[in-house]
Design a protein around this motif. Structure first.
Motif, mmCIF file in Angstrom:
data_model
loop_
_atom_site.group_PDB
_atom_site.id
_atom_site.type_symbol
_atom_site.label_atom_id
_atom_site.label_comp_id
_atom_site.label_asym_id
_atom_site.label_seq_id
_atom_site.Cartn_x
_atom_site.Cartn_y
_atom_site.Cartn_z
ATOM 1 N N ALA A 25 -7.891 4.939 3.092
ATOM 2 C CA ALA A 25 -6.671 4.137 3.072
ATOM 3 C C ALA A 25 -7.012 2.810 2.420
ATOM 4 C CB ALA A 25 -6.162 3.921 4.489
ATOM 5 N N ARG A 26 -6.117 2.347 1.577
ATOM 6 C CA ARG A 26 -6.333 1.053 0.936
ATOM 7 C C ARG A 26 -5.064 0.226 1.020
ATOM 8 N NH1 ARG A 26 -8.577 3.518 -3.854
ATOM 9 N NH2 ARG A 26 -10.826 3.753 -3.614
ATOM 10 N N GLY A 27 -5.201 -0.894 1.657
ATOM 11 C CA GLY A 27 -4.089 -1.848 1.710
ATOM 12 C C GLY A 27 -2.811 -1.285 2.302
ATOM 13 N N VAL A 28 -2.962 -0.460 3.342
ATOM 14 C CA VAL A 28 -1.767 0.155 3.918
ATOM 15 C C VAL A 28 -1.012 -0.858 4.771
ATOM 16 C CG1 VAL A 28 -0.899 1.911 5.476
ATOM 17 C CG2 VAL A 28 -2.744 2.445 3.894
ATOM 18 N N SER A 29 0.247 -1.035 4.434
ATOM 19 C CA SER A 29 1.084 -1.963 5.192
ATOM 20 C C SER A 29 2.321 -1.244 5.664
ATOM 21 C CB SER A 29 1.505 -3.143 4.319
ATOM 22 O OG SER A 29 0.367 -3.845 3.907
ATOM 23 N N MET A 30 2.874 -1.798 6.704
ATOM 24 C CA MET A 30 4.062 -1.179 7.276
ATOM 25 C C MET A 30 4.954 -2.282 7.777
ATOM 26 S SD MET A 30 5.151 1.830 7.801
ATOM 27 C CE MET A 30 6.541 2.520 8.622
ATOM 28 N N ALA A 31 6.206 -2.197 7.423
ATOM 29 C CA ALA A 31 7.172 -3.169 7.916
ATOM 30 C C ALA A 31 8.373 -2.429 8.450
ATOM 31 C CB ALA A 31 7.590 -4.103 6.781
ATOM 32 N N TYR A 32 8.813 -2.839 9.625
ATOM 33 C CA TYR A 32 10.062 -2.309 10.163
ATOM 34 C C TYR A 32 11.077 -3.418 10.138
ATOM 35 C CZ TYR A 32 7.367 1.525 12.187
ATOM 36 O OH TYR A 32 6.561 2.600 12.377
ATOM 37 N N GLY A 33 12.086 -3.232 9.342
ATOM 38 C CA GLY A 33 13.173 -4.206 9.283
ATOM 39 C C GLY A 33 12.685 -5.638 9.224
ATOM 40 N N GLY A 34 11.790 -5.921 8.290
ATOM 41 C CA GLY A 34 11.363 -7.298 8.088
ATOM 42 C C GLY A 34 10.171 -7.717 8.923
ATOM 43 N N THR A 35 9.842 -6.948 9.966
ATOM 44 C CA THR A 35 8.676 -7.288 10.771
ATOM 45 C C THR A 35 7.483 -6.464 10.298
ATOM 46 O OG1 THR A 35 10.226 -7.401 12.587
ATOM 47 C CG2 THR A 35 7.888 -7.645 13.130
ATOM 48 N N ASP A 36 6.417 -7.135 9.983
ATOM 49 C CA ASP A 36 5.217 -6.410 9.569
ATOM 50 C C ASP A 36 4.446 -5.958 10.791
ATOM 51 O OD1 ASP A 36 5.902 -6.857 7.029
ATOM 52 O OD2 ASP A 36 4.418 -8.407 6.610
ATOM 53 N N VAL A 37 4.149 -4.661 10.841
ATOM 54 C CA VAL A 37 3.320 -4.184 11.947
ATOM 55 C C VAL A 37 1.912 -3.854 11.484
ATOM 56 C CG1 VAL A 37 4.937 -3.391 13.670
ATOM 57 C CG2 VAL A 37 4.549 -2.014 11.658
ATOM 58 N N LEU A 38 1.751 -3.581 10.210
ATOM 59 C CA LEU A 38 0.408 -3.368 9.668
ATOM 60 C C LEU A 38 0.245 -4.266 8.460
ATOM 61 C CD1 LEU A 38 -0.064 0.519 9.686
ATOM 62 C CD2 LEU A 38 -0.904 -1.135 11.350
ATOM 63 N N HIS A 39 -0.905 -4.915 8.390
ATOM 64 C CA HIS A 39 -1.140 -5.836 7.282
ATOM 65 C C HIS A 39 -2.350 -5.365 6.494
ATOM 66 C CE1 HIS A 39 1.286 -8.828 9.583
ATOM 67 N NE2 HIS A 39 0.734 -8.192 10.593
ATOM 68 N N GLY A 40 -2.174 -4.472 5.561
ATOM 69 C CA GLY A 40 -3.263 -4.110 4.670
ATOM 70 C C GLY A 40 -4.454 -3.477 5.357
ATOM 71 N N ILE A 41 -4.264 -2.287 5.886
ATOM 72 C CA ILE A 41 -5.360 -1.572 6.533
ATOM 73 C C ILE A 41 -6.202 -0.851 5.482
ATOM 74 C CG2 ILE A 41 -5.894 0.324 8.133
ATOM 75 C CD1 ILE A 41 -4.696 -1.959 9.593
ATOM 76 N N ASP A 42 -7.519 -1.014 5.571
ATOM 77 C CA ASP A 42 -8.444 -0.261 4.721
ATOM 78 C C ASP A 42 -9.318 0.604 5.610
ATOM 79 O OD1 ASP A 42 -7.521 -1.583 2.514
ATOM 80 O OD2 ASP A 42 -9.070 -3.125 2.584
ATOM 81 N N LEU A 43 -9.446 1.859 5.237
ATOM 82 C CA LEU A 43 -10.288 2.766 6.016
ATOM 83 C C LEU A 43 -10.980 3.736 5.077
ATOM 84 C CD1 LEU A 43 -7.927 3.955 8.919
ATOM 85 C CD2 LEU A 43 -9.966 2.537 9.190
ATOM 86 N N ALA A 44 -12.177 4.128 5.435
ATOM 87 C CA ALA A 44 -12.832 5.231 4.736
ATOM 88 C C ALA A 44 -13.603 5.999 5.795
ATOM 89 C CB ALA A 44 -13.756 4.709 3.657
ATOM 90 N N ILE A 45 -13.170 7.205 6.053
ATOM 91 C CA ILE A 45 -13.778 8.007 7.116
ATOM 92 C C ILE A 45 -14.334 9.275 6.481
ATOM 93 C CG2 ILE A 45 -13.393 9.134 9.330
ATOM 94 C CD1 ILE A 45 -11.012 7.227 9.712
ATOM 95 N N HIS A 46 -15.591 9.556 6.825
ATOM 96 C CA HIS A 46 -16.280 10.635 6.122
ATOM 97 C C HIS A 46 -16.374 11.897 6.947
ATOM 98 C CE1 HIS A 46 -17.512 8.264 2.612
ATOM 99 N NE2 HIS A 46 -17.333 7.260 3.470
#
Lengths: 322, 319
Positions: A25-46
């Motif tokens: 995952a790179r820079g995953v963000s999530m906003a619900y109706g103007g509210t950000d719940v995720l701010h740029g998640i980065d993950l690498a799982i092997h």
């Protein structure tokens, strides 16, 4: 393919294994109706890694996982799970993923063995349902109706259903809530076996730090929609312990305390100055739990600039005093 | 069966190229095994069979069926007199209407309730996360609903015929009418019921929301009271819905031809029966396919827990 290889305190991206990560995952963000719940998640799982996403309720764990599972559309960022974008995952892709959720209450009227055998038929190369029942310790309950199982038994059945299709990737959502200690221990052994022996990649969400420490090769602490720290349990503990607290009772009888990266030196200096024993001397290193709680309580702070992969470099190096 | 259109629409193109799904193509039916459709059908039928067995073992379900039979027998023995202007017992007319209502309620009450309950429990989500799960689910539900409806109808006709001299089709023509009216009637209500089950919020509210209009239709559609007893506008409104036509079709199948004198139009209007039921079937499919897809797509773990929390007490939405 190499498995596990717990990453050292390496910069940005986890170990440079040649294989593509199972989850990226790179820079995953999530906003619900103007509210950000995720701010740029980065993950690498092997592959073969047990990865714990740790955080308090409302930190964004569920949202993150549901984006990876393909149940939610992200607002921004790139995601690849088993080589595909989860938003476009098809049936074959689904078949390679196992899911154990907290809130399954389905198929209540079915019998345990019947249900497992039935779900085995959907997959091309299922596990043997009887062997699987034995594996999760439900052999004696095969003829029991699902809604007569206890909470822990039900969860173990969910685990069995989650892995009946031999998934390459297994999502476990708060898997041991409501387990007694023995069931929890059995469950941990099962997860370890899946990861070590069969190379199953496991993404575990939990708010139980002990469980994360026990099971995970790596832990990411998710607080307020950001990954505040990420690394192996040992690494995180080491980083947490970097600033120890030294307490002692001064000559005037008051308790003194001081935080230091080098408690040994401080204690030596105290002894030198006192020229004798020191009353109430105590050296405390914060545990991973202290750090976690600290982070959680700091939730409302300004966005932490800490790198997602948690390598706020210098701290780790200077820490090694004791 | 009813599953076919919904099942095929679930096919995504271009999935056959994936490794790991290299199972033998056991499909003997249509050629070009693009994907293991045969397995989904078999899983669906097996699933339907298992659910049916559970249903037969369920005391609630059995007592429901038994109640229907008892009501039918009561109608048969207590409704006296004859259809005005004919020698047909009035009880036969009422029983034909009751039979239509049974078909109607399997599609529009039982099916939506099952769907809503299984959405809430997570069955739909489980199948969504299983390859081929949703097609199999639909196949299973169709099988279940058809067996339930036909079983209820057969039980009713057999019990009343054996015990209380109830109505049965006369001759092959009557049986044929019974067959097509039943089939078309189910096609009219089952997709519609599926669509309703896909949108209703939860089992508790669902029952209230479905029951009222259904009971209203039961009394206004001429299923139990002759339609001619209703005021004109009520008749017209009831004529828009399938129950009136299902009842009329079943009367055509079960009553002697002379009894058509008591119909509003003075005839069975079978072409109209076919037309209205087909129209409802088409409408039902048009609604059901997108709504079921939407319902399946929207399922997720957090929605599920949110519903459970709300079910336990009205609480906050998921975080």
């Amino acid at each position: 393919m190499t498995s596990t290889a717990p990453p050292g305190p390496a910069p940005a991206s986890p170990p440079a294994t040649t294989a593509q990560p199972v989850i990226r995952a790179r820079g995953v963000s999530m906003a619900y109706g103007g509210t950000d719940v995720l701010h740029g998640i980065d993950l690498a799982i092997h592959r073969g890694e047990v990865f714990a996403l740790l955080g308090p309720n409302g930190a964004g764990k569920t949202t993150t996982v549901e984006i990876l599972e393909g149940f939610r559309r992200r607002s921004a960022g790139e995601v690849s799970v088993l080589g595909a974008d989860p938003e476009r995952g098809d049936d074959a892709w689904r078949g390679r993923i196992g899911l154990v959720l907290q809130s399954w209450r389905d198929h209540r009227r079915w019998r345990v063995g019947e249900l497992l055998s039935h779900f085995a038929t959907y997959y091309p190369e299922p596990r043997d349902p009887a062997a699987l029942l034995a594996m999760v310790g439900l052999t004696g309950h095969a003829d029991q109706q699902v809604d007569r199982l206890s909470g822990g038994q039900r969860r173990r059945l969910d685990v069995a259903l989650g892995i009946v299709g031999r998934p390459e990737l297994l999502f476990l959502d708060e898997p041991t809530t409501g387990f007694d200690p023995e069931a929890r221990h059995e469950f941990h052994l099962l997860v370890e076996r899946l990861a070590r022996d069969e190379g199953v990649t496991v993404l575990l969400t939990t708010h139980d730090l002990v469980e994360a420490e026990r099971l995970a090769d790596r832990i990411a602490m998710l607080v307020g929609g950001r990954i505040r720290a990420c690394g192996s349990p040992a690494e995180l503990a080491r980083r947490a312990a970097a600033r120890a607290e030294v307490r002692w009772t001064a000559d005037d009888g008051t308790t003194r305390r001081e935080r230091t990266a080098d408690p040994s030196r401080l204690v030596w200096e105290l002894h030198r100055d006192a020229d004798g024993p020191i009353a109430g001397l105590e050296v405390r290193r914060p545990t991973l739990e202290d750090t976690y709680l600290h982070m959680v309580h700091r939730e409302d702070d300004a966005p932490a600039p800490e790198h997602p992969d948690g390598t706020d470099g210098a701290v780790g190096a200077e820490a090694r005093a004791a | 069966m009813r599953g076919t259109p919904m099942t095929t629409t679930k096919d995504h193109p271009g999935t056959a190229d994936h490794p790991g799904t290299g199972e033998p193509a056991e499909l003997t039916g249509p050629p070009a095994p693009r994907r293991p459709t045969g397995r989904f059908w078999r899983a669906g039928l097996r699933r339907g069979g298992i659910e049916l067995r559970h249903l037969l073992r369920s005391p609630k379900e059995l007592s429901g069926q038994l109640t229907n039979v008892v009501v039918a027998l009561l109608i048969a023995s207590y409704v006296s007199g004859e259809v005005p202007g004919t020698s047909t017992p009035l009880s036969h007319l009422v029983l034909a209407g009751f039979a239509a209502y049974l078909l109607f309620q399997v599609g529009l009450i039982s099916l939506p309730q099952m769907l809503v309950t299984e959405r809430e429990e997570g069955t739909l989500l489980r199948l969504r996360t299983t390859p081929g799960g949703i097609p199999a689910y639909l196949v299973a539900k169709c099988l279940l609903v058809v067996v339930m409806a036909v079983g209820a109808l057969a039980l009713l006709l057999a019990a009343t015929a054996l015990v209380a001299d109830g109505p049965l089709p006369r001759g092959p023509g009557g049986w044929l009418t019974l067959l097509w009216v039943t089939t078309l009637g189910l096609l009219a209500v089952v997709p519609l019921g599926a669509a309703i089950g896909a949108v209703l919020p939860n089992p508790r509210e669902a029952l209230a929301l479905i029951m009222l209009p259904t009971m209203g239709l039961l009394f206004t559609s001429g299923a139990v009271f002759p339609l001619t007893a209703m005021p004109g506008p009520v008749q017209q409104v009831a004529s828009l819905f399938p129950l009136k036509w299902m009842a009329q079709g079943l009367r055509a199948a079960l009553l002697p031809d002379t009894a058509r004198a008591a119909e509003v139009a003075g005839s069975w209007e079978l072409p109209m029966v076919a037309l209205v039921l087909t129209a409802w079937a088409v409408l039902g499919f048009l609604l059901a396919v997108p709504l079921l897809r939407r319902a399946a797509r929207r399922e997720s773990g957090s929605r599920l827990s949110a519903r459970h929390r709300r079910a336990e007490r009205s609480g906050a939405p998921p975080g």
